[in-house]
Design an enzyme around this catalytic site. Structure first.
Site, PDB file in Angstrom:
ATOM      1  N   TYR A 199       0.866  -1.174   0.000  1.00 56.11           N
ATOM      2  CA  TYR A 199       0.000   0.000   0.000  1.00 56.11           C
ATOM      3  C   TYR A 199       0.909   1.232   0.000  1.00 56.11           C
ATOM      4  O   TYR A 199       2.022   1.186  -0.502  1.00 56.11           O
ATOM      5  CB  TYR A 199      -0.952  -0.087   1.219  1.00 56.11           C
ATOM      6  CG  TYR A 199      -2.192   0.738   1.044  1.00 56.11           C
ATOM      7  CD1 TYR A 199      -3.141   0.390   0.085  1.00 56.11           C
ATOM      8  CD2 TYR A 199      -2.423   1.865   1.821  1.00 56.11           C
ATOM      9  CE1 TYR A 199      -4.289   1.157  -0.106  1.00 56.11           C
ATOM     10  CE2 TYR A 199      -3.574   2.638   1.644  1.00 56.11           C
ATOM     11  CZ  TYR A 199      -4.496   2.284   0.676  1.00 56.11           C
ATOM     12  OH  TYR A 199      -5.616   3.043   0.497  1.00 56.11           O
ATOM     13  N   LYS A 254     -19.443 -21.214  -9.853  1.00 54.69           N
ATOM     14  CA  LYS A 254     -18.609 -21.133 -11.054  1.00 54.69           C
ATOM     15  C   LYS A 254     -17.199 -20.651 -10.691  1.00 54.69           C
ATOM     16  O   LYS A 254     -16.198 -21.160 -11.220  1.00 54.69           O
ATOM     17  CB  LYS A 254     -19.266 -20.144 -12.022  1.00 54.69           C
ATOM     18  CG  LYS A 254     -18.762 -20.243 -13.408  1.00 54.69           C
ATOM     19  CD  LYS A 254     -19.637 -21.176 -14.213  1.00 54.69           C
ATOM     20  CE  LYS A 254     -19.150 -21.310 -15.627  1.00 54.69           C
ATOM     21  NZ  LYS A 254     -20.047 -22.146 -16.416  1.00 54.69           N
TER      22      LYS A 254
END
Lengths: 584, 584
Positions: A199, A254
């Site tokens: 970050y 999925k």
């Protein structure tokens, strides 16, 4: 409390560590039975389940022995999946010692999401579904003839399995962390030093690099690994338009399949927009997020325009799996069936029942594989799609120049029937009119266009595939989409074009033509191309390296790829991935 | 090859397993030095790094001893981060044995993504950043006076750190799996039996349950655990409008923070739309996917309307972290600073420099915390935002009834300065005019509105906070957003309203008022409310249970929550989460 070590051999506890087994041990009390004593009585209320610690138990139904359970076996586990009465008698053989666990005690721990209970519950669910699947498949295979008794048993078995899976499916989704997927950091991120690069301030560097060269997003972000599984919920499974949110369990499922079969990260996106333009606009807007987009469960005809528009506007692969996944697998199956029938694809005549997303795409794909345009007839609920019927939509492209008006008219003498329509559409008398070695792909789910055993009884030369896992030759999209995307992502393809789909089809067909041993130990089974094996099994580890590399090669050959892979090295990498990484 | 066991004590290898250490051992050759021999010469080309196996080495700069490295230490590791010359001399003390690893050999393995090399590289990156941070913080703390030599060293140190982090940040993002996040299945999914419930046919059950009762999505899907980190890339870090795709590394980083600090699953969504209406439309369309939405790095003034519209249209929490995260932490810091200064919030006068997203939101938040409307003045690049200036936008709401026209005018006699603007805006002569015990939040990054040590030299009664980690009192959003969302998600809040933000502020302020020991062993440090400790440190494990439960309670009290949590049980759960799950 019993010694947790005595649970070491238990079939359902192999995934549990020592602490977790100790918890299981603490849940139960020991029950002892002498030779011949009844442990479980059919018809009694089911209030507990058992782990056999010592001795043997015989499971029987109406006096007929069904199974023998040794130490380590689980008994009475159906009590966990629905409140019911016992279906079997169970009797002790010699001295038997059992750990008896009250279902209500255990279930309440599962509902409180206690991790060991959640883990055990998942193991028991897997065990029970697996048992039911195995028994049902066995019954189905034995049911070649007209055995009424077997047929009845199969039907009642099917009902039990359905009820058990329905009950377990809800629980499975709810226990532990709700849903089926989570997001995980892939890099060290546990300290302030790590976060200084993950970050601020370090993260500015990859941002600037991507600003200056957008292609760098594949190097510095997960874009190139990430597929968006995007739906609007208008055609979810066979359930129809249940809405975007209600489709979420399928889309998460999925994503699970993408990860498990090809280590592709996938995230579901439910889009609450039914209009073509609105839906496309949303997909296009969020596309920078993804390396590829898997459109899912979008109804026809909207799905065609949605896919076309997304492909046109975006420079990443867009693939509507309901269309092309089915087309690729069915295509591979047809190629192998033709080999068995000794027919050539240019000569065959094909009839389709069903002209929705899967039917239309599979028809077009068969043309791409070599079927002649004038050898293919589509039918739908209104009968034959003929030139002049005046559909005025995507179907016009496939309208046949024919006098046939019904499926019965059209099917006479054809070599291949592909059904993606509804249960029972293909009557035995129609099947009888088909050419020699008729190829029947009856893909309606859960009940095919013609029952598997009925088809075999009608024509012993039939070569049959269905969408079901309990019959041979399952057309299961998981055989294609994870690998197609793996290959497309790895070469940073701009699209998944027809050449890539055709290449995937041939790769899948070839795999089924190469003999392979599956299973392990005493359950090794040799699979060789035959009427009952024209399509690879879903868990075949050859699929990942072969299909993904073939797709990537086709993309590179066709100028669709943005990077050139060293194919030999790539295949090796995929083989390692298939072996090491995929916990299949 | 050396015995891999001899690497057991090495500081950088603690995360590596035996096989991985064996690989490290195999990479190097043993180098031996006698007492007084020079191992590394400052100014020489840096072509390798070393692990001290036996003996001691002294690190010195211009003849001045800087450090002593014992067995297990790493030497010369900067050679991994940029091609450079050695910065220090290193000499043997007694007989010294080193494992010497050529940087180019090692780097090529990292570039080939070999897992042990990737892992070691991450460990070395962490170690090096940590060293530089510690040394720089130490220097900065010692630099209270006007020591020119120390100031020079600090400046050159800062330059080295910046260059090293920039180089490492790119590599960190690229090595192994590109990017920082992946999607993982959370449920058993390795067998056909598992997939029968995770996917077809079992998955139909949760779909139907959600269709009939949309609230069930929280039970059967990951919706309730999933936050969308959504940006259009118009105000990324301090980099400005670099576009949606280029913002992806920051958004993935945010997802990492969500997971690491509060076990919240978050996925980044980059939306390629700058217009308010278009952006809102996309967010609203994909909202079914998420339990909450964290808007990120969207420029002002668009961000205000985007947030307002998203909140209005959606029934899940929408939170623009650049506004409210900053507001919550700064608010908590101000509350504690006031306590030290012995002032009451109703009495104080506040001036802001910067009226963008963070400034505006923080100003409004201070009003919510009790600052009087007529005690608050905003300024921006054009000077004081006064009534009648005629901004004609969101600023009108905060325009002051004042004759002051510049920051210098407005700051005289005020108690609190909040800067979210630009480096160096707050001049020492302005600080001199502030009231006793002036509270200065100089949050511009990386260079504050007034340098930390300059502020202290100007006013020894100053209570100062910055956005930087190397000074005391860092205003770091990670102290708030993960916990605010954790609490909001767990009670299925419909929004994050003002009461919840105020509650979070008080919870954070309270934590800093309770003394705590940090670190371990010989490095334990006692933190107690003081001028140099008014804000909790980011890695404080008390934050998760306290802030999340306070936010959830405020949501329940305010009627914003959809489920009632047993707070006592909830706090216990969060405490376990903070201890067990978070690898901080």
């Amino acid at each position: 409390m019993i010694d947790p070590k005595s649970l070491d051999g238990c079939e359902a506890l192999t995934d549990l560590d020592e602490r977790e087994r100790a918890l299981v041990a603490s849940l139960g009390t020991v029950a002892r039975f002498d030779d011949g004593e009844r442990i479980i009585r059919a018809g009694a209320e089911a209030e507990s389940f058992f782990i056999v610690l010592r001795g043997q138990a015989v499971v029987s139904k109406d006096g007929r022995r069904v199974a023998v359970s040794d130490a380590g076996s689980i008994l009475g586990e159906m009590s966990l999946f629905y409140d019911d009465v016992r279906a079997y008698d169970v009797d002790a053989v010699g001295k038997v010692e059992l750990l008896e666990i009250r279902t209500s005690d255990f279930s309440s721990r599962v509902l409180r999401h206690e991790p060991p209970a959640v883990k055990l519950m998942q193991a028991l669910g897997r065990l029970t579904v697996g048992r039911l699947q195995a028994q049902e498949t066995d019954l189905a295979r034995r049911l070649a003839g007209e055995d009424r008794d077997l047929a009845d048993r199969l039907a009642s078995f099917g009902a039990v399995r359905k009820r058990m899976i329905a009950s377990w499916a809800l629980r499975y989704h709810a226990i532990g962390r709700p849903g089926k997927i989570a997001v995980q950091p892939t890099k060290a991120s546990g300290t302030a030093a790590d976060l200084a690069v993950a970050y601020s301030p370090g993260v500015a560097e990859p941002c600037l690099a991507i600003r200056d060269d957008p292609g760098r997003a594949y190097e510095y972000t997960s874009k190139g690994q990430l597929v968006g599984v995007i739906t609007n919920g208008t055609a979810v499974l066979g359930l129809g338009d249940i809405g975007a949110l209600a489709g979420k369990p399928v889309m998460e499922g999925k994503a699970v399949l993408f990860k498990r079969f090809a280590d592709v990260d996938a995230i579901d996106i439910e889009v609450d927009r039914k209009g073509v333009a609105e839906f496309v606009e949303v997909v296009a807007a969020i596309a920078p997020t993804f390396g590829g987009i898997n459109l899912e469960d979008i109804r026809a005809p909207e799905c065609f325009e949605i896919e076309r528009e997304c492909c046109r506007r975006l420079d990443i692969p867009v693939f509507h799996d309901d269309q092309h996944g089915t087309a690729i697998i069915a295509g591979a199956g047809v190629l192998n069936a033709l080999r068995i029938a000794g027919k050539s694809i240019e000569d065959i005549r094909v009839v389709f029942s069903g002209a929705g997303a899967a039917g239309f795409a599979t028809a077009k794909h068969l043309l791409a594989l070599g079927v002649r345009r004038d050898h293919l007839t589509m039918t739908d609920v209104a009968g034959v799609v003929f030139q002049g019927r005046g559909d005025g939509n995507y179907l016009d492209e496939m309208a046949a120049d024919t006098d046939a008006r019904t499926l019965a008219d059209a099917i006479a003498g054809v070599d291949v029937f592909v059904g993606v329509s509804a249960a029972g559409v293909l009557k035995p008398e129609m099947l009888e009119t088909m050419a020699a070695d008729p190829i029947v792909f009856a893909l309606a789910n859960p009940t095919p266009e013609i029952d598997y055993s009925l088809a075999l009884r009608t024509r012993d030369d039939v070569i049959m595939a269905t969408g079901r896992s309990d019959y041979p030759n399952q057309v299961n999209n998981v055989i294609a989409f994870p690998y197609v995307f793996r290959g497309a992502l790895d070469c940073r393809a701009r699209e998944i074009d027809q050449a890539m789909k055709v290449a995937a089809t041939h790769a899948i067909a070839e795999i089924a033509r190469e003999p392979v041993d599956v299973g392990s130990g005493s359950t090794v089974e040799r699979l060789e191309l035959s009427r009952s094996y024209i399509i690879p099994r879903p868990f075949d580890r050859r699929l990942l390296p072969r299909v993904a590399s073939t797709v990537a090669k086709a993309a590179m050959d066709g100028g669709v790829a943005r990077v050139e892979l060293d194919l030999e090295e790539y295949v090796e990498r995929l083989e390692r991935m298939a072996l090491d990484h995929l916990s299949l």
